[in-house]
Scaffold this motif. Structure first.
Motif, PDB file in Angstrom:
ATOM      1  N   ALA A 118       2.195  11.402   0.520  1.00 48.29           N
ATOM      2  CA  ALA A 118       1.610  10.202   1.123  1.00 48.29           C
ATOM      3  C   ALA A 118       0.942   9.313   0.074  1.00 48.29           C
ATOM      4  CB  ALA A 118       0.609  10.588   2.206  1.00 48.29           C
ATOM      5  N   ASP A 119       0.371   9.910  -0.969  1.00 44.40           N
ATOM      6  CA  ASP A 119      -0.248   9.112  -2.029  1.00 44.40           C
ATOM      7  C   ASP A 119       0.787   8.258  -2.759  1.00 44.40           C
ATOM      8  OD1 ASP A 119      -2.765  10.120  -1.445  1.00 44.40           O
ATOM      9  OD2 ASP A 119      -2.701  11.641  -3.039  1.00 44.40           O
ATOM     10  N   LEU A 120       1.967   8.816  -2.986  1.00 44.66           N
ATOM     11  CA  LEU A 120       3.036   8.056  -3.627  1.00 44.66           C
ATOM     12  C   LEU A 120       3.493   6.912  -2.727  1.00 44.66           C
ATOM     13  CD1 LEU A 120       5.074   7.611  -5.913  1.00 44.66           C
ATOM     14  CD2 LEU A 120       6.574   9.273  -4.751  1.00 44.66           C
ATOM     15  N   SER A 121       3.649   7.176  -1.454  1.00 43.73           N
ATOM     16  CA  SER A 121       4.041   6.119  -0.512  1.00 43.73           C
ATOM     17  C   SER A 121       2.986   5.022  -0.445  1.00 43.73           C
ATOM     18  CB  SER A 121       4.279   6.700   0.885  1.00 43.73           C
ATOM     19  OG  SER A 121       5.400   7.559   0.856  1.00 43.73           O
ATOM     20  N   ALA A 122       1.713   5.402  -0.487  1.00 45.07           N
ATOM     21  CA  ALA A 122       0.627   4.420  -0.477  1.00 45.07           C
ATOM     22  C   ALA A 122       0.647   3.581  -1.759  1.00 45.07           C
ATOM     23  CB  ALA A 122      -0.721   5.115  -0.314  1.00 45.07           C
ATOM     24  N   LEU A 123       0.912   4.226  -2.899  1.00 41.78           N
ATOM     25  CA  LEU A 123       1.020   3.483  -4.156  1.00 41.78           C
ATOM     26  C   LEU A 123       2.157   2.475  -4.081  1.00 41.78           C
ATOM     27  CD1 LEU A 123       0.412   2.905  -7.163  1.00 41.78           C
ATOM     28  CD2 LEU A 123       1.872   4.891  -7.712  1.00 41.78           C
ATOM     29  N   ALA A 124       3.311   2.886  -3.569  1.00 44.30           N
ATOM     30  CA  ALA A 124       4.454   1.975  -3.436  1.00 44.30           C
ATOM     31  C   ALA A 124       4.115   0.804  -2.512  1.00 44.30           C
ATOM     32  CB  ALA A 124       5.686   2.718  -2.940  1.00 44.30           C
ATOM     33  N   ALA A 125       3.406   1.062  -1.430  1.00 39.66           N
ATOM     34  CA  ALA A 125       3.002  -0.002  -0.505  1.00 39.66           C
ATOM     35  C   ALA A 125       2.035  -0.966  -1.186  1.00 39.66           C
ATOM     36  CB  ALA A 125       2.381   0.589   0.758  1.00 39.66           C
ATOM     37  N   ASP A 126       1.082  -0.435  -1.953  1.00 41.29           N
ATOM     38  CA  ASP A 126       0.149  -1.289  -2.694  1.00 41.29           C
ATOM     39  C   ASP A 126       0.882  -2.122  -3.732  1.00 41.29           C
ATOM     40  OD1 ASP A 126      -1.907  -0.200  -1.209  1.00 41.29           O
ATOM     41  OD2 ASP A 126      -2.829   0.879  -2.889  1.00 41.29           O
ATOM     42  N   LEU A 127       1.850  -1.513  -4.410  1.00 40.14           N
ATOM     43  CA  LEU A 127       2.637  -2.260  -5.393  1.00 40.14           C
ATOM     44  C   LEU A 127       3.378  -3.415  -4.728  1.00 40.14           C
ATOM     45  CD1 LEU A 127       4.044   0.639  -7.585  1.00 40.14           C
ATOM     46  CD2 LEU A 127       2.536  -1.212  -8.362  1.00 40.14           C
ATOM     47  N   LEU A 128       3.959  -3.174  -3.562  1.00 41.91           N
ATOM     48  CA  LEU A 128       4.665  -4.234  -2.847  1.00 41.91           C
ATOM     49  C   LEU A 128       3.711  -5.365  -2.472  1.00 41.91           C
ATOM     50  CD1 LEU A 128       7.189  -5.400  -1.514  1.00 41.91           C
ATOM     51  CD2 LEU A 128       6.623  -4.027   0.520  1.00 41.91           C
ATOM     52  N   ASP A 129       2.568  -5.031  -1.901  1.00 43.42           N
ATOM     53  CA  ASP A 129       1.586  -6.060  -1.532  1.00 43.42           C
ATOM     54  C   ASP A 129       1.121  -6.842  -2.758  1.00 43.42           C
ATOM     55  OD1 ASP A 129       1.736  -5.271   1.099  1.00 43.42           O
ATOM     56  OD2 ASP A 129      -0.141  -4.130   1.066  1.00 43.42           O
ATOM     57  N   THR A 130       0.873  -6.140  -3.853  1.00 43.29           N
ATOM     58  CA  THR A 130       0.399  -6.776  -5.082  1.00 43.29           C
ATOM     59  C   THR A 130       1.469  -7.682  -5.661  1.00 43.29           C
ATOM     60  OG1 THR A 130      -1.008  -4.852  -5.509  1.00 43.29           O
ATOM     61  CG2 THR A 130      -0.555  -6.318  -7.383  1.00 43.29           C
ATOM     62  N   MET A 131       2.717  -7.215  -5.673  1.00 41.40           N
ATOM     63  CA  MET A 131       3.829  -8.004  -6.198  1.00 41.40           C
ATOM     64  C   MET A 131       4.016  -9.286  -5.382  1.00 41.40           C
ATOM     65  SD  MET A 131       7.829  -6.926  -6.433  1.00 41.40           S
ATOM     66  CE  MET A 131       8.009  -6.972  -4.641  1.00 41.40           C
ATOM     67  N   ARG A 132       3.981  -9.165  -4.081  1.00 41.50           N
ATOM     68  CA  ARG A 132       4.158 -10.349  -3.231  1.00 41.50           C
ATOM     69  C   ARG A 132       3.018 -11.343  -3.420  1.00 41.50           C
ATOM     70  NH1 ARG A 132       6.219  -7.362   2.310  1.00 41.50           N
ATOM     71  NH2 ARG A 132       8.464  -7.433   1.817  1.00 41.50           N
ATOM     72  N   ALA A 133       1.812 -10.852  -3.618  1.00 42.51           N
ATOM     73  CA  ALA A 133       0.654 -11.733  -3.803  1.00 42.51           C
ATOM     74  C   ALA A 133       0.689 -12.436  -5.157  1.00 42.51           C
ATOM     75  CB  ALA A 133      -0.635 -10.935  -3.661  1.00 42.51           C
ATOM     76  N   ALA A 134       1.366 -11.843  -6.131  1.00 45.68           N
ATOM     77  CA  ALA A 134       1.330 -12.370  -7.507  1.00 45.68           C
ATOM     78  C   ALA A 134       1.816 -13.818  -7.653  1.00 45.68           C
ATOM     79  CB  ALA A 134       2.088 -11.440  -8.447  1.00 45.68           C
ATOM     80  N   PRO A 135       2.929 -14.282  -7.186  1.00 45.55           N
ATOM     81  CA  PRO A 135       4.073 -13.583  -6.605  1.00 45.55           C
ATOM     82  C   PRO A 135       5.029 -13.116  -7.694  1.00 45.55           C
ATOM     83  CG  PRO A 135       4.494 -15.926  -6.492  1.00 45.55           C
ATOM     84  CD  PRO A 135       3.130 -15.751  -7.149  1.00 45.55           C
ATOM     85  N   GLY A 136       5.862 -12.136  -7.324  1.00 40.88           N
ATOM     86  CA  GLY A 136       6.862 -11.628  -8.249  1.00 40.88           C
ATOM     87  C   GLY A 136       7.996 -11.001  -7.477  1.00 40.88           C
ATOM     88  N   ILE A 137       8.996 -10.512  -8.214  1.00 38.99           N
ATOM     89  CA  ILE A 137      10.148  -9.860  -7.594  1.00 38.99           C
ATOM     90  C   ILE A 137      10.249  -8.397  -8.019  1.00 38.99           C
ATOM     91  CG2 ILE A 137      11.480 -11.968  -7.274  1.00 38.99           C
ATOM     92  CD1 ILE A 137      13.081 -11.130  -9.815  1.00 38.99           C
ATOM     93  N   GLY A 138       9.432  -8.005  -8.994  1.00 39.44           N
ATOM     94  CA  GLY A 138       9.421  -6.632  -9.459  1.00 39.44           C
ATOM     95  C   GLY A 138       8.061  -6.291 -10.034  1.00 39.44           C
TER      96      GLY A 138
END
Length: 167
Positions: free
Chosen positions: A26-46
């Motif tokens: 679950a910690d890995l899934s949470a990290l991936a979700a945070d990365l997605l939110d952070t990337m979109r806010a940046a914004p970025g594609i990766g």
């Protein structure tokens, strides 16, 4: 899920190799979700976990809206001899880009968030993105792929942007 602070160039953590993920939980899934939110806010594609200061081999890509892909412990296992040029930048160095030469096709091996091993061969923009993000996981910042002259000019431009100097 949260937007986390992005580490800005030239922070030395961006030059440190990331460590393989050993626990698929679950910690890995949470990290991936945070990365997605952070990337979109940046914004970025990766984005990679090292972009937010977590030295784990995790990549999130969203090259088309809504088509999110997670890559854990990705590694290139083959690269074509043909090369292409594409404009690159980084969420850790917002506001500057330049063309980088990369392999036109690559084959990679990785795990998904459940730990299932996968492999795929991609070309074009996908190949460029994978090489860019795997470089970051290895502690190779995209600027390292440029000539010293181009790199110095981009760093000077980036420093002006950070100081609020109009270009």
């Amino acid at each position: 899920m949260a937007v986390r602070p992005i580490i800005a160039f030239p922070d030395p953590r961006l030059r440190r190799p990331a460590q393989p993920v050993m626990r698929f939980d679950a910690d890995l899934s949470a990290l991936a979700a945070d990365l997605l939110d952070t990337m979109r806010a940046a914004p970025g594609i990766g984005i990679t976990a090292p972009h937010i200061g977590v030295l784990s081999r995790v990549v999130v890509l969203e090259l088309s809206p809504g088509e999110v892909r997670n890559f854990v412990n990705p590694e290139l296992v083959w690269a074509s001899p043909e090369m292409i040029r594409h404009t690159e930048g980084s969420v850790s160095m917002a506001g500057v880009t330049d063309d980088v030469e990369r392999h036109a096709r690559v084959r990679l091996r990785y795990r998904d968030l459940d730990g299932v091993e996968r492999s795929e061969e991609v070309d074009g923009f996908w190949a460029v993105c994978h090489q860019h993000e795997i470089d970051q996981l290895d502690g190779v910042f995209w600027l390292d792929r440029l000539s010293r002259l181009k790199r110095d000019r981009l760093i000077a431009r980036y420093n002006k942007l950070r100081r609020g100097v109009t270009l």
